[in-house]
Design a protein around this motif. Structure first.
Motif, PDB file in Angstrom:
ATOM      1  N   PRO A 281       0.826  -1.207   0.000  1.00  0.00           N
ATOM      2  CA  PRO A 281       0.000   0.000   0.000  1.00  0.00           C
ATOM      3  C   PRO A 281       0.864   1.263   0.000  1.00  0.00           C
ATOM      4  O   PRO A 281       2.017   1.246   0.445  1.00  0.00           O
ATOM      5  CB  PRO A 281      -0.798  -0.114   1.309  1.00  0.00           C
ATOM      6  N   MET A 284      -0.265   6.931   1.771  1.00  0.00           N
ATOM      7  CA  MET A 284      -1.526   7.618   2.029  1.00  0.00           C
ATOM      8  C   MET A 284      -2.665   6.631   2.282  1.00  0.00           C
ATOM      9  O   MET A 284      -3.798   7.033   2.542  1.00  0.00           O
ATOM     10  CB  MET A 284      -1.880   8.530   0.851  1.00  0.00           C
ATOM     11  N   ASN A 285      -2.338   5.322   2.180  1.00  0.00           N
ATOM     12  CA  ASN A 285      -3.374   4.289   2.350  1.00  0.00           C
ATOM     13  C   ASN A 285      -2.940   3.241   3.370  1.00  0.00           C
ATOM     14  O   ASN A 285      -3.135   2.042   3.162  1.00  0.00           O
ATOM     15  CB  ASN A 285      -3.663   3.608   1.006  1.00  0.00           C
ATOM     16  N   ILE A 286      -2.363   3.684   4.471  1.00  0.00           N
ATOM     17  CA  ILE A 286      -1.893   2.738   5.482  1.00  0.00           C
ATOM     18  C   ILE A 286      -3.091   2.108   6.189  1.00  0.00           C
ATOM     19  O   ILE A 286      -3.953   2.818   6.719  1.00  0.00           O
ATOM     20  CB  ILE A 286      -0.995   3.452   6.505  1.00  0.00           C
ATOM     21  N   PRO A 287      -3.188   0.788   6.189  1.00  0.00           N
ATOM     22  CA  PRO A 287      -4.335   0.118   6.819  1.00  0.00           C
ATOM     23  C   PRO A 287      -4.359   0.327   8.330  1.00  0.00           C
ATOM     24  O   PRO A 287      -3.334   0.584   8.958  1.00  0.00           O
ATOM     25  CB  PRO A 287      -4.098  -1.360   6.473  1.00  0.00           C
ATOM     26  N   ASP A 288      -5.535   0.204   8.921  1.00  0.00           N
ATOM     27  CA  ASP A 288      -5.654   0.227  10.375  1.00  0.00           C
ATOM     28  C   ASP A 288      -5.067  -1.059  10.952  1.00  0.00           C
ATOM     29  O   ASP A 288      -4.925  -2.068  10.255  1.00  0.00           O
ATOM     30  CB  ASP A 288      -7.126   0.341  10.793  1.00  0.00           C
TER      31      ASP A 288
END
Length: 327
Positions: A281, A284-288
């Motif tokens: 990823p 800007m799209n780091i997962p929770d």
């Protein structure tokens, strides 16, 4: 046996860039590239830093020596002194002790300067030598990295990739540093030349007492030069261990997947390959939760909610891992 004193100590280092949308008129966005990284480097050792392209390895290395315009927070100590908040003028003096070898052996050299002019420039800027003393020092540096003294008046385009990287190494050594950040120094070279440069770096470390942070994505290269290895994923370190321990007994699922991709040199030998789902990823799209859980083959429901912390598994060998499997 390595000196157990720390030459570099990094604590909760975070690096982010500010970017505006809509041609620069939109609301500024903060892009996090390095997210709370902590590690130590011991005197005289080589710490390998590995991970996929885009995980933040190079950004981390450049942040340590203030290259670029990123916003950096956290703490960086060099030989026991906190250098995080020192002025640029004070940091300039520190550059004699901390140097960097860059990935591109051609792009990092000034095409308008000869080898002698490039190295002399370094000596003049740092007030080390000039005139005949500078010429003598440059000849010593060329000998040190295995280049002919007659190359003094040649330009970068006249050299091969391996020779250019030797020039880059000579430039880093010109100021007698203690600590060198090697940013993928062999990734742009042919395999046969890679081994020569690796052996040169090891010889220089032995003879000059150098300490390296060796950044790479090729784990087979890192295995040959590193005393310890830190594995980085999406701006965070997910595992740190002695090199022999990490390659023999990896703990984090991401580390296991990386090691499974190393080609086996034995003819006809087979090993299980762990294939990861999807791509790395973006920042800007780091997962929770755990950043690796969307690609992890053993992810649990808890991994989507809880962000694991880097913890020591075994005090005897200092093996650390950031994974909920080892709560």
């Amino acid at each position: 046996m390595k000196d157990q004193r720390r030459i570099l100590s990094v604590s909760d280092l975070r690096v982010h860039f500010s970017e505006r949308k809509n041609g620069g008129f939109g609301k500024p966005l903060s892009i996090n590239v390095v997210n709370g990284v902590s590690f130590d480097v011991l005197h005289g050792e080589t710490l390998g830093l590995v991970g996929e392209s885009g995980c933040g390895k190079t950004t981390l290395g450049r942040a340590l020596i203030r290259l670029g315009h990123a916003n950096v927070t956290g703490h960086i100590e060099f030989e026991g002194s906190d250098i995080t908040g020192i002025s640029n003028r004070e940091f300039r003096a520190l550059r004699k002790q901390i140097q960097m070898i860059f990935q591109d052996p051609f792009g990092s050299l000034n095409p308008r300067l000869t080898v002698g002019q490039m190295l002399e420039e370094v000596l003049l800027v740092h007030g080390i030598a000039r005139g005949n003393a500078a010429r003598k020092r440059i000849e010593e540096l060329l000998d040190l990295v295995g280049l002919n003294r007659e190359y003094f008046n040649r330009y970068p385009h006249e050299f091969s990739g391996g020779q250019r990287q030797r020039i880059g190494i000579a430039r880093a050594l010109a100021v007698n540093p203690k600590f060198i950040i090697c940013d993928e120094p062999v990734s742009a070279l042919d395999v046969s030349i890679q081994s020569q440069i690796i052996n040169l770096l090891k010889d220089l470390q032995r003879d000059l007492g150098l300490t390296y942070l060796f950044i790479a994505h090729d784990l087979s290269v890192v295995e040959h030069i590193s005393d310890r290895v830190a594995v980085m994923y999406l701006g965070r370190i997910v595992e740190i261990a002695d090199s022999s321990e990490l390659y023999a007994n990896p703990k984090h699922p991401y580390t296991k997947a990386l090691l499974s991709a190393i080609p086996n040199p034995e003819p006809g030998a087979r090993k299980e390959r762990i294939l990861l789902k999807g791509d790395l990823p973006g920042p800007m799209n780091i997962p929770d939760g755990c950043g690796f859980h969307p690609r992890c083959p053993v992810a649990m429901d808890e991994c989507r909610l809880v962000e694991p912390q880097l913890k020591i598994l075994d005090n005897n060998n200092g093996h650390q891992v950031s994974c909920l499997l080892y709560k």
